[in-house]
Design an enzyme around this catalytic site. Structure first.
Site, mmCIF file in Angstrom:
data_model
loop_
_atom_site.group_PDB
_atom_site.id
_atom_site.type_symbol
_atom_site.label_atom_id
_atom_site.label_comp_id
_atom_site.label_asym_id
_atom_site.label_seq_id
_atom_site.Cartn_x
_atom_site.Cartn_y
_atom_site.Cartn_z
ATOM 1 N N LYS A 87 0.853 -1.197 0.000
ATOM 2 C CA LYS A 87 0.000 0.000 0.000
ATOM 3 C C LYS A 87 0.886 1.242 0.000
ATOM 4 O O LYS A 87 1.750 1.402 0.869
ATOM 5 C CB LYS A 87 -0.896 -0.047 1.245
ATOM 6 C CG LYS A 87 -2.121 0.829 1.178
ATOM 7 C CD LYS A 87 -3.025 0.523 2.373
ATOM 8 C CE LYS A 87 -4.224 1.430 2.427
ATOM 9 N NZ LYS A 87 -4.975 1.238 3.678
HETATM 10 C C1 E4P Z 1 -8.203 2.547 3.550
HETATM 11 O O1 E4P Z 1 -7.511 1.681 3.121
HETATM 12 C C2 E4P Z 1 -8.075 3.151 4.883
HETATM 13 O O2 E4P Z 1 -7.450 2.202 5.716
HETATM 14 C C3 E4P Z 1 -9.378 3.479 5.543
HETATM 15 O O3 E4P Z 1 -10.484 3.038 4.793
HETATM 16 C C4 E4P Z 1 -9.493 4.845 6.079
HETATM 17 O O4 E4P Z 1 -10.738 4.951 6.736
HETATM 18 P P1 E4P Z 1 -11.053 6.111 7.775
HETATM 19 O O5 E4P Z 1 -11.317 7.359 7.016
HETATM 20 O O6 E4P Z 1 -12.310 5.623 8.471
HETATM 21 O O7 E4P Z 1 -9.878 6.226 8.689
#
Ligand code: E4P
Length: 218
Positions: A87
């Site tokens: 990622k």
């Molecule tokens: C995506 O990969 C992120 O880990 C995540 O969806 C972020 O979500 P949040 O805005 O609830 O922190």
């Protein structure tokens, strides 16, 4: 639409896996910190534990912000387990690193995407997944769903293979609307996934069936 769970909590991952609807996991440094996972060895071990629970892709995020650092970290993460997806943040060096991994056949997830132009760049760099954060856009009075629709249109125009991984999902209607918009994947918390089960007419109907079944004298 594939269902990923957005957490580093092993119990939640196990529960979603046992429901039989889980296709993968996404994590980020905030989610890992929330579980109290510290130190490189423990972090790598935690990713392996996650891979041992689910069958699908598991996104593990790099924390470097420069190209060399991202490549070094990403290679180490990818070597951990075949289910690991590297990622990468949606910045210039992240896109460069995405291209590097894509040429090596290593799966990537470009994260922190908030505009169609960013999603276009991720697709051009050969990302396996692009993660538009719809909840965080909603949080600032911007229509997150509209972004998913725009990315779908652009990717369909050119038949880009990058999968739209709708992220920052907060509730059940986000999931339903992502499915309507043609998102390839959604990643959300266990509460949002389990929320899809709920309907008062289901509960009322089941209670009636249970009552009537007593008269069947099985
Ligand atoms: C995506 O990969 C992120 O880990 C995540 O969806 C972020 O979500 P949040 O805005 O609830 O922190």
């Amino acid at each position: 639409m594939k269902f990923f769970i957005d957490t580093a909590n092993l119990q939640d991952i196990q529960e979603a896996q046992e429901m039989g609807v889980l296709d993968g996991v996404t994590t980020n440094p905030s989610l890992m910190a929330k579980e109290g996972i510290t130190g490189k060895d423990n972090i790598l071990k935690h990713y392996l534990n996650i891979c041992n629970i689910v069958d699908g892709d598991v996104s593990a995020e790099v924390v470097s912000t420069d190209y060399d650092g991202m490549v070094r970290e990403g290679e180490e993460l990818a070597a951990l387990h075949p289910q690991i997806v590297v990622k990468l943040p949606m910045i210039g060096d992240g896109i460069k690193a995405c291209k590097y991994f894509s040429l090596k056949g290593i799966k990537t997830n470009v994260t922190l995407v908030f505009s169609p132009g960013q999603a276009l760049l991720a697709a051009k760099a050969g990302a396996t997944y692009v993660s538009p954060f719809l909840g965080r856009l909603d949080d600032i009075s911007t229509d997150g769903m509209h972004l998913i629709e725009e990315i779908r249109e652009i990717y369909d125009n050119y038949e880009y293979k990058t999968q739209i991984l709708s992220a920052s999902i907060r509730h059940t209607m986000h999931i339903v609307n992502c499915a309507k918009a043609g998102s390839d994947v959604m990643t959300g918390p266990l509460s949002a996934i389990k929320g899809l089960l709920k309907h008062p007419l289901t509960d009322i109907g089941l209670n009636q069936f249970i009552e009537d079944a007593k008269r069947m004298k099985l």
